[in-house]
Design a protein around this motif. Sequence first.
Motif, PDB file in Angstrom:
ATOM      1  N   LYS A 132      74.741  20.085  26.019  1.00 61.69           N
ATOM      2  CA  LYS A 132      74.350  20.730  27.272  1.00 61.69           C
ATOM      3  C   LYS A 132      72.829  20.742  27.395  1.00 61.69           C
ATOM      4  CE  LYS A 132      74.711  25.052  29.822  1.00 61.69           C
ATOM      5  NZ  LYS A 132      75.058  26.467  29.777  1.00 61.69           N
ATOM      6  N   ARG A 133      72.146  21.073  26.303  1.00 59.39           N
ATOM      7  CA  ARG A 133      70.670  21.122  26.314  1.00 59.39           C
ATOM      8  C   ARG A 133      70.074  19.745  26.561  1.00 59.39           C
ATOM      9  NH1 ARG A 133      66.411  23.285  27.982  1.00 59.39           N
ATOM     10  NH2 ARG A 133      64.653  23.345  26.558  1.00 59.39           N
ATOM     11  N   VAL A 134      70.641  18.720  25.947  1.00 58.73           N
ATOM     12  CA  VAL A 134      70.166  17.353  26.162  1.00 58.73           C
ATOM     13  C   VAL A 134      70.342  16.975  27.631  1.00 58.73           C
ATOM     14  CG1 VAL A 134      70.638  14.918  25.657  1.00 58.73           C
ATOM     15  CG2 VAL A 134      70.451  16.568  23.789  1.00 58.73           C
ATOM     16  N   ALA A 135      71.487  17.293  28.210  1.00 62.98           N
ATOM     17  CA  ALA A 135      71.735  16.982  29.624  1.00 62.98           C
ATOM     18  C   ALA A 135      70.715  17.703  30.526  1.00 62.98           C
ATOM     19  CB  ALA A 135      73.157  17.367  30.001  1.00 62.98           C
ATOM     20  N   GLU A 136      70.410  18.966  30.201  1.00 62.93           N
ATOM     21  CA  GLU A 136      69.431  19.716  30.978  1.00 62.93           C
ATOM     22  C   GLU A 136      68.049  19.073  30.884  1.00 62.93           C
ATOM     23  OE1 GLU A 136      69.685  23.592  29.193  1.00 62.93           O
ATOM     24  OE2 GLU A 136      71.492  24.138  30.330  1.00 62.93           O
ATOM     25  N   LEU A 137      67.648  18.669  29.689  1.00 64.36           N
ATOM     26  CA  LEU A 137      66.340  18.036  29.494  1.00 64.36           C
ATOM     27  C   LEU A 137      66.278  16.683  30.182  1.00 64.36           C
ATOM     28  CD1 LEU A 137      65.653  19.005  25.784  1.00 64.36           C
ATOM     29  CD2 LEU A 137      64.537  19.921  27.817  1.00 64.36           C
ATOM     30  N   GLU A 138      67.353  15.912  30.116  1.00 60.68           N
ATOM     31  CA  GLU A 138      67.387  14.609  30.806  1.00 60.68           C
ATOM     32  C   GLU A 138      67.281  14.799  32.303  1.00 60.68           C
ATOM     33  OE1 GLU A 138      70.977  12.875  29.255  1.00 60.68           O
ATOM     34  OE2 GLU A 138      69.891  11.868  27.626  1.00 60.68           O
ATOM     35  N   ALA A 139      67.907  15.834  32.836  1.00 56.86           N
ATOM     36  CA  ALA A 139      67.830  16.109  34.272  1.00 56.86           C
ATOM     37  C   ALA A 139      66.407  16.452  34.685  1.00 56.86           C
ATOM     38  CB  ALA A 139      68.794  17.238  34.643  1.00 56.86           C
ATOM     39  N   LYS A 140      65.694  17.221  33.841  1.00 50.13           N
ATOM     40  CA  LYS A 140      64.299  17.568  34.125  1.00 50.13           C
ATOM     41  C   LYS A 140      63.400  16.346  34.114  1.00 50.13           C
ATOM     42  CE  LYS A 140      64.094  22.367  32.605  1.00 50.13           C
ATOM     43  NZ  LYS A 140      63.501  23.313  31.638  1.00 50.13           N
ATOM     44  N   VAL A 141      63.627  15.456  33.142  1.00 54.68           N
ATOM     45  CA  VAL A 141      62.797  14.259  32.995  1.00 54.68           C
ATOM     46  C   VAL A 141      62.971  13.323  34.184  1.00 54.68           C
ATOM     47  CG1 VAL A 141      62.469  12.166  31.609  1.00 54.68           C
ATOM     48  CG2 VAL A 141      62.665  14.376  30.488  1.00 54.68           C
TER      49      VAL A 141
END
Length: 143
Positions: A132-141
């Motif tokens: 979930k955290r990786v998906a959130e960070l990828e969305a921000k990037v």
Amino acid sequence: MAPTIDFEQLVNAIGDAVIVSGPDGAITLWNPAAEHMFGFTQEEALGQSLDLIIPERLRGRHWEGYSKTMATGQTRYGHDLLKVPAVDKAGRAMSIAFTVALLHAPDGAVSGIVAIIRDESVRFAEDRALKKRVAELEAKVSA
């Protein structure tokens, strides 16, 4: 000369749950680690159906495969690590990982199945949180 192994002592000492069920799916062996993991005592588990730890929604699929294995004497999961949901005595959901092996009577007929089980609930939750955290960070990037 190899030392003699006391298999009852081994099963009782091992940290993973060891559960054996007969051709009808009734539990015939339930070690202390299974008691600790699932909350049922040996007395409560012996003779009971594996439904004791199988979530209701998965029982149909489980028993279909179990019956086929008993009828054919073959399992396609002999060397695979299976990861599935389970439930404990209190009805709490848990994630388990296990391997299975067929047991045979002297005449070669399948006499049961042994499962060696480990509770993976904490690791499963950590993996889910990390994804979930990786998906959130990828969305921000990519924003």
